[in-house]
Write an enzyme that holds these catalytic residues in place. Structure first.
Site, PDB file in Angstrom:
ATOM      1  N   ALA A   1       0.834  -1.205   0.000  1.00 18.25           N
ATOM      2  CA  ALA A   1       0.000   0.000   0.000  1.00 18.25           C
ATOM      3  C   ALA A   1       0.870   1.258   0.000  1.00 18.25           C
ATOM      4  O   ALA A   1       0.595   2.222  -0.731  1.00 18.25           O
ATOM      5  CB  ALA A   1      -0.928  -0.010   1.219  1.00 18.25           C
ATOM      6  N   TYR A   2       1.910   1.245   0.808  1.00 16.74           N
ATOM      7  CA  TYR A   2       2.825   2.380   0.866  1.00 16.74           C
ATOM      8  C   TYR A   2       3.547   2.548  -0.471  1.00 16.74           C
ATOM      9  O   TYR A   2       3.635   3.654  -1.017  1.00 16.74           O
ATOM     10  CB  TYR A   2       3.831   2.160   1.992  1.00 16.74           C
ATOM     11  N   ALA A   3       4.058   1.442  -1.019  1.00 13.23           N
ATOM     12  CA  ALA A   3       4.773   1.499  -2.286  1.00 13.23           C
ATOM     13  C   ALA A   3       3.864   1.972  -3.407  1.00 13.23           C
ATOM     14  O   ALA A   3       4.274   2.751  -4.272  1.00 13.23           O
ATOM     15  CB  ALA A   3       5.358   0.133  -2.626  1.00 13.23           C
TER      16      ALA A   3
ATOM     17  N   LYS B   1       3.655   5.693  -3.299  1.00 11.26           N
ATOM     18  CA  LYS B   1       4.904   6.332  -3.707  1.00 11.26           C
ATOM     19  C   LYS B   1       5.169   6.144  -5.195  1.00 11.26           C
ATOM     20  O   LYS B   1       5.681   7.056  -5.867  1.00 11.26           O
ATOM     21  CB  LYS B   1       6.077   5.794  -2.883  1.00 11.26           C
TER      22      LYS B   1
END
Length: 279
Positions: free
Chosen positions: A147-149, A152
């Site tokens: 989710a973070y990647a 980004k």
């Protein structure tokens, strides 16, 4: 050149280090945080060059008010640093809609919103810099940080597009990509409540490493990040992407050379199991 900065997410870590470095250099900075009382010591230390403002980047009204606070205090914004961010840990199958939406709201929608708000000011004055604090995770996938990647990766796609759109305007945009940093980011990660045992073997080592991020030998101090951003803004050239940190280039090079076919073929086949019907 004395520039007027607006930096988000200054209560701790990279944002705080950058706000202090800017103020110490004699430039003017509006340091923002959801709890601006965490910045009182910096405001007291640099009363001429640092002011504070409340800013929850998920709140459009807060975003609007922060830009107007910078206008009222300094007369404009020359450098916008979209630093505020949040991390979440969970395999793709474990991450809920609400958890994904939070990652996108803070790490993608908020910097997009603030950029959209500040661009008319910068275009009118004919110059300006927008710095997106991305991550090596924006180009290097790691199990459990999908989710973070994803947020980004999307942010870096926005930067590439905006760089082309702003060509010749005097306004520049760049993504800075920190590697491991000695901050509380890893310890502050939220986690999905559901844990699917099938992924334990690939996500658990990453979870342990991320939680201990601040203590890892390759973790760079936030002051290194701050010094590099100041150097980039002062330089004649403005690269669209700059990895920051002693491990950043290695991570990105490894990702570029990774053979996914060999990696996936090397993993043992899962045991036969009853496949549930799709939800």
């Amino acid at each position: 050149m004395t520039r007027r900065w607006l930096i988000t997410g200054c209560s701790t870590g990279l944002g705080r280090a950058l706000a202090e470095a800017v103020a110490a250099s004699g430039q003017q900075v509006l340091a923002t945080a959801r709890r601006p009382e965490t910045l009182e010591d910096l405001r007291d230390r640099y009363p001429r060059t640092l002011a504070t403002c409340v800013l929850d980047v998920r709140d459009p009204d807060d975003c609007h008010n922060a830009i107007h606070a910078a206008l009222a205090r300094y007369g404009g914004v020359d450098v916008l640093v979209n630093n505020a961010g949040v991390g979440h840990f969970g395999a793709v199958e474990e991450v809920t809609d609400a958890e994904l939406e939070m990652q996108l709201a803070v790490n993608l929608v908020a910097p997009w919103r603030l950029t959209r708000m500040v661009l008319p000011l910068m275009r009118a004055q004919g110059f300006g810099d927008i710095v997106m604090v991305s991550s090596t995770a924006g180009r290097t996938p790691m199990p459990g940080l999908g989710a973070y990647a994803a947020a980004k990766y999307a942010l870096e796609g926005m930067v590439d597009t905006l760089a082309l759109e702003l060509a010749g305007s005097g306004v520049h945009v760049m993504a800075v990509e920190p590697g491991a940093c000695a901050t509380e980011w890893g310890a502050s990660l939220t986690e999905s409540a559901e844990h699917v045992a099938a992924y334990s073997g690939v996500v658990e080592p990453v979870r342990a490493g991320v939680r201990a991020l601040k203590t890892l030998p390759m973790a760079s101090p936030p002051e290194l990040f701050a010094a590099e951003v100041l150097r980039l803004i002062a330089a004649d050239g403005r690269p669209v992407r700059t990895p920051i940190g002693q491990d950043a280039w290695t991570l990105l090079l490894d990702a570029a050379q990774r053979d996914y076919t060999a990696l996936l073929n090397a993993r043992p086949a899962p045991a036969a199991a009853q496949v549930p019907a799709p939800v």
